[in-house]
Design a protein around this motif. Structure first.
Motif, PDB file in Angstrom:
ATOM      1  N   TYR A 345       0.823  -1.207   0.000  1.00 55.41           N
ATOM      2  CA  TYR A 345       0.000   0.000   0.000  1.00 55.41           C
ATOM      3  C   TYR A 345       0.861   1.262   0.000  1.00 55.41           C
ATOM      4  CZ  TYR A 345      -4.440  -2.390   0.251  1.00 55.41           C
ATOM      5  OH  TYR A 345      -5.532  -3.150  -0.064  1.00 55.41           O
ATOM      6  N   GLN A 346       2.064   1.170   0.565  1.00 52.14           N
ATOM      7  CA  GLN A 346       2.986   2.294   0.447  1.00 52.14           C
ATOM      8  C   GLN A 346       3.334   2.535  -1.029  1.00 52.14           C
ATOM      9  OE1 GLN A 346       5.906   0.844   3.584  1.00 52.14           O
ATOM     10  NE2 GLN A 346       6.115   3.052   3.828  1.00 52.14           N
ATOM     11  N   THR A 349       0.637   4.247  -2.946  1.00 50.15           N
ATOM     12  CA  THR A 349       0.499   5.681  -2.696  1.00 50.15           C
ATOM     13  C   THR A 349       1.692   6.476  -3.232  1.00 50.15           C
ATOM     14  OG1 THR A 349       1.482   5.432  -0.483  1.00 50.15           O
ATOM     15  CG2 THR A 349      -0.920   5.319  -0.651  1.00 50.15           C
ATOM     16  N   SER A 382       4.713   8.230   4.325  1.00 51.80           N
ATOM     17  CA  SER A 382       4.322   7.121   3.454  1.00 51.80           C
ATOM     18  C   SER A 382       3.475   6.105   4.208  1.00 51.80           C
ATOM     19  CB  SER A 382       5.570   6.452   2.881  1.00 51.80           C
ATOM     20  OG  SER A 382       5.234   5.266   2.199  1.00 51.80           O
ATOM     21  N   ALA A 386      -0.403   5.040   3.527  1.00 48.88           N
ATOM     22  CA  ALA A 386      -0.763   3.640   3.304  1.00 48.88           C
ATOM     23  C   ALA A 386      -1.864   3.204   4.259  1.00 48.88           C
ATOM     24  CB  ALA A 386       0.476   2.753   3.474  1.00 48.88           C
TER      25      ALA A 386
END
Length: 406
Positions: A345-346, A349, A382, A386
Motif C-alpha cells: 500500500y505504500q 500511494t 508514506s 498507506a
C-alpha cells in the motif's frame, strides 16, 4: 598365479558353492586387486579386502559386505579405495574403528545448537523445529562419514513428497531448500575438515510470495477483527502488525521501554532485529491509540504479555489466526502477509522502493548508504498514507449487479 582367481561376474558368483569342508573358501577377483569372495561352510558369501600393508609389514583383511546385497561393481570400488589408502600408509583398520565410534548427525546438531546457534542466532528455535521435522528421523542416526552428495540429493527430493502438517498437498521445494541450507551449515561449521556433501546438491527453484490483502479483503479482515469472537489481544497484535509492517516476532516481543510516546517511535533493539542493528519504526496514529489503551491496562514489561508462555509474551497465534480467517472469509493469507500489505500500500500511494525498504527494515549492499542518510519523515508520511488507504477499505461494500435477461 593366485589360486581360485576368477573374473567376478554375477553368473559365476551365483554358481560358486562351498565344497562341504569345515574351512572357508576364498576366490579372488581378476578384475580388481585385493578383492576376494569368502564362502563359509554355511554357504554365506561375503566380499573382503585383502592386501599387504607395507608400512606396517603385515597383511590387512577387512570385510566389505555380503553378496549379493553388495553389488560386484560397488565392492570393486570400495576395494580400490581401500587399496589407495593402504598404499598411502593409512591404517584402514584403525580408520574403520574411528568411523564406527564417530558422532552421529544428531550429536553434531546438538553441539552446533549450543555452540553456534543459540549464542549467535535469534531464530535458533526455528532451526531446531526444522531439524526435528525434516532431518532428524531420516538422517539423525547416521554417522558423518555416511553422508554423500547422492544421499543428500535423495533426502532433499524426498522431503517434497511428505504431506503438509496443515492443509492439503505436500511439502514445498522452498521448505526443502531451507532444510538443505540448515544441513549444509551444520556440516560447514561442525565438520570443516570434511568435504561438505550438500555443496553440489541443486536447490529447487523458488517463487517469491507476493501475497497481500486486496481492498475488499482488507474490509473483511477489519470486519473479522471487530467481531466479538476475536480476542482483544489478537486484534491489537494483528492491527499493530499491519500498521507497522514489522516482523511478527518483533511485534510479539515488543516492550514498553522501547516505545517513545512523545516522538511516536518504536525502537527495535539490535538483539531482536534480523539485521542485528537497531531499527526505528515510526508509529502512525492508530498504532499509538492501541498502545495507549493497552498501556493503561497492564503492568507487564511486554506490550503483549502472556502468563501461558515461558517467554512472558504471546507466541504465534496459529489457531486463533485460522479462526479469524474463517470468520473473515479469507484464504491463503499468512500473518507475514500483513507486513507485505503495508509495503504494497505504500507503493500504491507512490512511495519509492527506498522508503518501503526503510519501513520494512530491508537491508542490501546497494541501499545501505541511502538508508543511513534517509530522514524518517518521508517514511512516516508514506506509512500514514498507506494506513489511510487501508482504513478506507472499512467503508467498502461489495456491489451486487443484477443482470436481467432480455
Amino acid at each position: 598365479m593366485i589360486k581360485n582367481k576368477i573374473n567376478f561376474t554375477d553368473t559365476k558368483l551365483r554358481k560358486l558353492n562351498h565344497d562341504g569342508s569345515t574351512k572357508r573358501l576364498y576366490f579372488y577377483d581378476a578384475g580388481q586387486p585385493a578383492l576376494s569372495l569368502c564362502i563359509t561352510p554355511a554357504g554365506t558369501k561375503s566380499f573382503q579386502f585383502q592386501a599387504w600393508d607395507r608400512a606396517r609389514g603385515k597383511s590387512v583383511t577387512k570385510s566389505i559386505g555380503k553378496y549379493p546385497s553388495v553389488a560386484i561393481n560397488h565392492a570393486r570400488q570400495l576395494a580400490a579405495n581401500l587399496l589407495t589408502e593402504v598404499n598411502k600408509g593409512v591404517d584402514v583398520i584403525e580408520a574403520a574403528k574411528a568411523i564406527k565410534n564417530e558422532d552421529t548427525l544428531a550429536v553434531i546438531f546438538s553441539r552446533w545448537l549450543d555452540v553456534y546457534a543459540k549464542p549467535h542466532k535469534k531464530s535458533w528455535d526455528e532451526d531446531k523445529r526444522r531439524y526435528t521435522l525434516y532431518i532428524d528421523k531420516p538422517l539423525g542416526s547416521k554417522p558423518i562419514s555416511w553422508f554423500s552428495p547422492n544421499k543428500i540429493r535423495k533426502w532433499h527430493s524426498d522431503i517434497t513428497k511428505l504431506p503438509k502438517q496443515r492443509g492439503t498437498g505436500t511439502i514445498t521445494g522452498t521448505t526443502a531448500n531451507r532444510a538443505l541450507a540448515l544441513l549444509s551449515t551444520i556440516f560447514s561449521q561442525m565438520a570443516p575438515e570434511r568435504p561438505n556433501p550438500c555443496k553440489s546438491v541443486k536447490k529447487f527453484r523458488e517463487q517469491s510470495r507476493d501475497r497481500f490483502l486486496q481492498p475488499s479483503e482488507l474490509q473483511r479482515f477489519f470486519d473479522g477483527l471487530a467481531k466479538p469472537e476475536t480476542p482483544p489481544t489478537l486484534r491489537d497484535y494483528l492491527l499493530l502488525s499491519i500498521y507497522t509492517g514489522a516482523r511478527r516476532n518483533n511485534v510479539m516481543q515488543m516492550k514498553w521501554v522501547d516505545i517513545d510516546f512523545d516522538q511516536h517511535l518504536w525502537r527495535i533493539p539490535a538483539s531482536q532485529s534480523k539485521n542485528a542493528e537497531v531499527m526505528i519504526v515510526p508509529l502512525v496514529a492508530p498504532a499509538i491509540q492501541i498502545l495507549k489503551t493497552r498501556k493503561a491496562k497492564t503492568s507487564s514489561v511486554f506490550v503483549f504479555d502472556s502468563s501461558r508462555s515461558k517467554s512472558g509474551h504471546i507466541e504465534e497465534p496459529k489457531r486463533a489466526w485460522k479462526s479469524l480467517l474463517k470468520r473473515a472469509n479469507l484464504s491463503d493469507v499468512r500473518i507475514h502477509d500483513l507486513r507485505r500489505t503495508m509495503g504494497s500500500y505504500q507503493t500504491m500511494t507512490g512511495a519509492s522502493s527506498t522508503v518501503v525498504g526503510k519501513t520494512l527494515g530491508h537491508k542490501s549492499q546497494s541501499a545501505t548508504a541511502v538508508y543511513a542518510r534517509l530522514n524518517l519523515d518521508p517514511v512516516r508520511s508514506s506509512m500514514e498514507a498507506a494506513v489511510e488507504m487501508m482504513e478506507a477499505s472499512r467503508e467498502l461494500r461489495e456491489k451486487v449487479v443484477n443482470i436481467k435477461e432480455k
